[in-house]
Enzyme design. Structure first.
Site, PDB file in Angstrom:
ATOM      1  N   ASP A   1      38.120  25.702  46.918  1.00  0.00           N
ATOM      2  CA  ASP A   1      38.480  24.317  46.606  1.00  0.00           C
ATOM      3  C   ASP A   1      37.184  23.573  46.308  1.00  0.00           C
ATOM      4  O   ASP A   1      36.380  23.325  47.212  1.00  0.00           O
ATOM      5  CB  ASP A   1      39.216  23.687  47.800  1.00  0.00           C
ATOM      6  CG  ASP A   1      39.733  22.292  47.482  1.00  0.00           C
ATOM      7  OD1 ASP A   1      39.479  21.804  46.365  1.00  0.00           O
ATOM      8  OD2 ASP A   1      40.382  21.678  48.349  1.00  0.00           O
TER       9      ASP A   1
ATOM     10  N   GLY B   1      45.877  21.673  45.995  1.00  0.00           N
ATOM     11  CA  GLY B   1      44.466  21.323  45.818  1.00  0.00           C
ATOM     12  C   GLY B   1      43.527  22.497  45.649  1.00  0.00           C
ATOM     13  O   GLY B   1      42.340  22.316  45.406  1.00  0.00           O
TER      14      GLY B   1
ATOM     15  N   ASP C   1      44.499  47.992  33.110  1.00  0.00           N
ATOM     16  CA  ASP C   1      45.618  47.422  32.356  1.00  0.00           C
ATOM     17  C   ASP C   1      45.653  48.110  30.996  1.00  0.00           C
ATOM     18  O   ASP C   1      44.642  48.155  30.295  1.00  0.00           O
ATOM     19  CB  ASP C   1      45.425  45.914  32.153  1.00  0.00           C
ATOM     20  CG  ASP C   1      45.670  45.126  33.437  1.00  0.00           C
ATOM     21  OD1 ASP C   1      46.041  45.754  34.442  1.00  0.00           O
ATOM     22  OD2 ASP C   1      45.488  43.902  33.425  1.00  0.00           O
TER      23      ASP C   1
ATOM     24  N   SER D   1      53.093  41.873  24.652  1.00  0.00           N
ATOM     25  CA  SER D   1      52.423  42.071  25.925  1.00  0.00           C
ATOM     26  C   SER D   1      51.243  43.023  25.780  1.00  0.00           C
ATOM     27  O   SER D   1      51.194  43.848  24.865  1.00  0.00           O
ATOM     28  CB  SER D   1      53.425  42.633  26.944  1.00  0.00           C
ATOM     29  OG  SER D   1      52.772  42.924  28.163  1.00  0.00           O
TER      30      SER D   1
ATOM     31  N   ASP E   1      41.684  25.596  43.874  1.00  0.00           N
ATOM     32  CA  ASP E   1      41.305  25.876  42.485  1.00  0.00           C
ATOM     33  C   ASP E   1      41.558  27.335  42.103  1.00  0.00           C
ATOM     34  O   ASP E   1      42.067  27.618  41.031  1.00  0.00           O
ATOM     35  CB  ASP E   1      39.832  25.532  42.255  1.00  0.00           C
ATOM     36  CG  ASP E   1      39.575  24.036  42.462  1.00  0.00           C
ATOM     37  OD1 ASP E   1      40.459  23.244  42.107  1.00  0.00           O
ATOM     38  OD2 ASP E   1      38.514  23.680  42.998  1.00  0.00           O
TER      39      ASP E   1
ATOM     40  N   HIS F   1      48.755  47.156  40.546  1.00  0.00           N
ATOM     41  CA  HIS F   1      48.803  45.966  39.684  1.00  0.00           C
ATOM     42  C   HIS F   1      50.235  45.464  39.508  1.00  0.00           C
ATOM     43  O   HIS F   1      50.840  45.644  38.459  1.00  0.00           O
ATOM     44  CB  HIS F   1      48.194  46.236  38.298  1.00  0.00           C
ATOM     45  CG  HIS F   1      46.760  46.633  38.332  1.00  0.00           C
ATOM     46  ND1 HIS F   1      46.045  46.920  37.186  1.00  0.00           N
ATOM     47  CD2 HIS F   1      45.895  46.804  39.352  1.00  0.00           C
ATOM     48  CE1 HIS F   1      44.815  47.263  37.519  1.00  0.00           C
ATOM     49  NE2 HIS F   1      44.707  47.186  38.832  1.00  0.00           N
TER      50      HIS F   1
ATOM     51  N   HIS G   1      50.638  45.072  28.263  1.00  0.00           N
ATOM     52  CA  HIS G   1      50.921  46.074  29.299  1.00  0.00           C
ATOM     53  C   HIS G   1      52.000  47.051  28.845  1.00  0.00           C
ATOM     54  O   HIS G   1      52.908  46.689  28.092  1.00  0.00           O
ATOM     55  CB  HIS G   1      51.363  45.381  30.589  1.00  0.00           C
ATOM     56  CG  HIS G   1      50.356  44.435  31.136  1.00  0.00           C
ATOM     57  ND1 HIS G   1      49.377  44.815  32.025  1.00  0.00           N
ATOM     58  CD2 HIS G   1      50.155  43.114  30.910  1.00  0.00           C
ATOM     59  CE1 HIS G   1      48.620  43.767  32.317  1.00  0.00           C
ATOM     60  NE2 HIS G   1      49.078  42.724  31.654  1.00  0.00           N
TER      61      HIS G   1
ATOM     62  N   ASP H   1      48.949  50.958  36.036  1.00  0.00           N
ATOM     63  CA  ASP H   1      49.357  49.560  35.845  1.00  0.00           C
ATOM     64  C   ASP H   1      50.885  49.430  35.879  1.00  0.00           C
ATOM     65  O   ASP H   1      51.588  50.120  35.139  1.00  0.00           O
ATOM     66  CB  ASP H   1      48.787  49.114  34.487  1.00  0.00           C
ATOM     67  CG  ASP H   1      49.277  47.752  34.033  1.00  0.00           C
ATOM     68  OD1 ASP H   1      49.720  46.965  34.887  1.00  0.00           O
ATOM     69  OD2 ASP H   1      49.184  47.483  32.823  1.00  0.00           O
TER      70      ASP H   1
END
Length: 593
Positions: free
Chosen positions: A481, A85, A200, A404, A87, A428, A406, A232
């Site tokens: 939530d 439940g 990134d 990708s 979010d 990361h 990355h 990264d």
């Protein structure tokens, strides 16, 4: 203390019988930087890891030098399967709130949700300036609008190559390649030395948009001396180099030719503006109209067009409501849902739940994304459902329809090689990614004392002479939530899991206020445990047991509600487990009259 590097030894001629005097050796930039002004020992810089370690997403790091603090990125993460439940997941802002007066600003590397998604929630607690590139701040502005914070936050645009002074910290923005335009790495120049944070990144010599990564600047910083590199680690397990975006161009060309008699539906990340540009270019070439589906896709592309990052010729983009007015072979539909998200447009299409698009034979579907770790099963389910409906589906492992954003191992080694950091800190990624990245540093000659693998809550002190771990600070996750932020904790999640696995039994009864005798009931209601009509003997047995427990308590003059409820729970739980080997949640409701 002697002043090093400030005075020159006078020229002297060596006298006969005396050893020859030599001029002091020239110091390297690293040696020169060990002392600050007036030869004083340089201060330290502290790094607080508040997110982004041992997880994918929720990137959130704090740098401090001489009482000035700077936040690098403020991202969110998506809930995993155990967070029923929920979010989204935010970093814990407790430590930041405690030090609000020291924070000089938030610096953003790029506009992905795992780097900017938590900003509205943080700005509701502390109002500090936010610095980022134009597209990044454009996306942030859209988020602030949703949260009613438009005009209340100070957003300052910094272009790649620019710098911003935040207290004693001077933050430099360095252009890098990623799967979203306007991505940057950071060089944080401080009295303690220069710290490089890659954000990134990947090294793409032929990117779909913009120029290649500014390797020259990273190398220049390496020559000047880099105290620490934060890099990264997302693709640290993958050998070689990340493919260039131009490969995707070639793949789209081939697939558009192959699907000349079909409607093309392409699922990709909403933030991958350069990928959408590639799709639009192909659609124009083959005379197709483009429609967008999915709220985030519409939002991001709207910002991309408005800010000039997306070039769409007139008449190419059409509203989703109009797609049925055109022949199928003249349509390209770009949609969200590449990760199999339950409420995304592609998933709703797969399960015939989309209000405007119905898929079936004659649809050629391309999933232009790689499943994020943990999403493989949901993506597979969506692909299966689309195939059952007669669609032809192409996904990453079949054709080069995704690359990708990355760096892979050779690029990561190159970044370490040109920046020449004194200390190396992988960031990361999950533990396996961090460990693998640390292994690359060891292969390049780093020792265990020069590499640090951190965890959320860790504090690291960096100095020219040492690197040491300090006591941890509050850090973790806050669950969102609906409109509730932080009101769903581990106990609520445990209860939700309990309800989901074993169901609920509600016991309702009325007792007399004076002697505790049962006046009416008990009634037993089952939800998610057993179907009452098919389990009447079990329900009757449960009623009799609760009745006897209450009568026994009344006979022993026990009227305390807490004790009554505990006795009912214990006895009923034992009996139900004996009969069914299940442990439903038991909720006694007792009324007194």
């Amino acid at each position: 203390m002697a002043q090093l590097g400030k005075t020159k030894a006078p020229k002297t001629e060596a006298q006969p019988g005396q050893p020859k005097q030599t001029r002091p050796r020239k110091q390297t930039p690293r040696q020169q930087s060990k002392r600050g002004k007036n030869g004083q020992q340089k201060p330290s810089i502290r790094v607080y890891f508040l997110g982004g370690l041992n997880e994918i997403g929720k990137n959130f790091t704090l740098f401090e030098c001489e009482n000035d603090m700077v936040i690098v990125d403020c991202g969110m993460a998506f809930p995993d399967g155990d967070m029923l439940g929920v979010d989204l997941v935010l970093p814990d802002f407790t430590f930041v709130e405690r030090n609000a007066e020291k924070i000089r600003g938030i610096v953003l590397t790029h506009g992905h949700e795992d780097h900017i998604g938590a900003i509205p929630y943080l700005l509701k607690k502390i109002n500090v300036p936010v610095y980022g590139t134009p597209l990044t701040l454009g996306l942030v502005e859209g988020k602030l609008k949703e949260h009613g914070l438009q005009g209340k936050a100070k957003l300052s645009v910094v272009h790649p190559g620019g710098q911003v002074k935040l207290g004693c910290l001077n933050v430099e923005f360095i252009h890098v390649n990623h799967s979203i335009p306007d991505a940057v790495g950071l060089a944080i120049h401080s009295p303690a030395g220069t710290v490089v944070h890659t954000g990134d990144f990947k090294i793409d010599c032929t990117p779909a948009q913009g120029e290649m990564i500014d390797l020259a600047r990273f190398a220049q910083l390496g020559q000047q001396g880099v105290l620490a590199l934060f890099a990264d680690s997302t693709n640290a397990e993958r050998p070689g180099y990340t493919m260039t975006e131009s490969k995707v161009n070639d793949s789209f060309e081939r697939l558009f030719k192959r699907a000349e008699n079909s409607r093309i539906i392409i699922a990709t990340f909403a933030s991958n503006i350069s990928r959408v540009q590639q799709i639009i270019n192909c659609a124009v070439k083959y005379g197709r109209k483009v429609a967008l589906s999915g709220r985030s896709m519409l939002n991001v592309m709207g910002i991309g067009v408005e800010m000039g990052y997306l070039n769409v010729p007139d008449g190419v983009l059409i509203d989703l409501d109009l797609i049925n007015r055109y022949p199928k072979e003249k349509i390209v539909l770009v949609t969200t849902g590449s990760q199999g998200e339950p409420m995304s447009a592609l998933t709703r299409m797969a399960f015939a739940d989309h209000r405007k698009v119905e898929v079936g034979p004659g649809d050629f579907i391309i999933i232009s994304a790689r499943p994020i770790p943990g999403n493989e099963k949901t993506v597979g389910t969506v692909i299966d459902e689309l195939m059952k409906r007669g669609c032809e589906v192409v996904y990453e492992s079949m054709y080069e329809v995704h690359v990708s954003g990355h760096a892979c191992q050779e690029e990561l080694k190159l970044m370490q090689g040109i920046t020449k950091p004194k200390y190396f800190i992988p960031v990361h990624g999950e533990q396996k990614h961090l460990r693998k990245h640390a292994g690359l540093a060891y292969a390049l000659g780093k020792t265990a004392s020069e590499v640090y693998i951190g965890d959320i809550g860790d504090v690291l002190e960096l100095n020219e002479d040492y690197m040491k771990k300090l006591p941890s600070v509050p850090a973790g996750r806050v669950l969102v939530d609906g409109l509730g932020v932080g009101d769903v904790g581990s106990i609520v999640l445990r209860d939700r899991k309990h309800l989901a696995e074993d169901g609920l039994i509600v016991v309702v009864c009325t007792i007399a206020q004076d002697d505790g005798r049962v006046i009416s009931g008990p009634d037993v209601v089952s939800r998610g445990f057993v179907y009452v009509r098919e389990s009447e003997p079990l329900i009757e047995e449960a009623k009799e047991l609760v009745n006897s427990v209450l009568e026994n308590c009344a006979g022993n003059n026990i009227h305390d509600w807490g004790t009554l409820k505990t006795r009912i729970k214990d006895e009923l739980s034992r009996m139900l487990y004996d009969r069914t080997k299940r442990n439903p949640m038991i909720l006694p409701i007792i009324m007194e009259v």
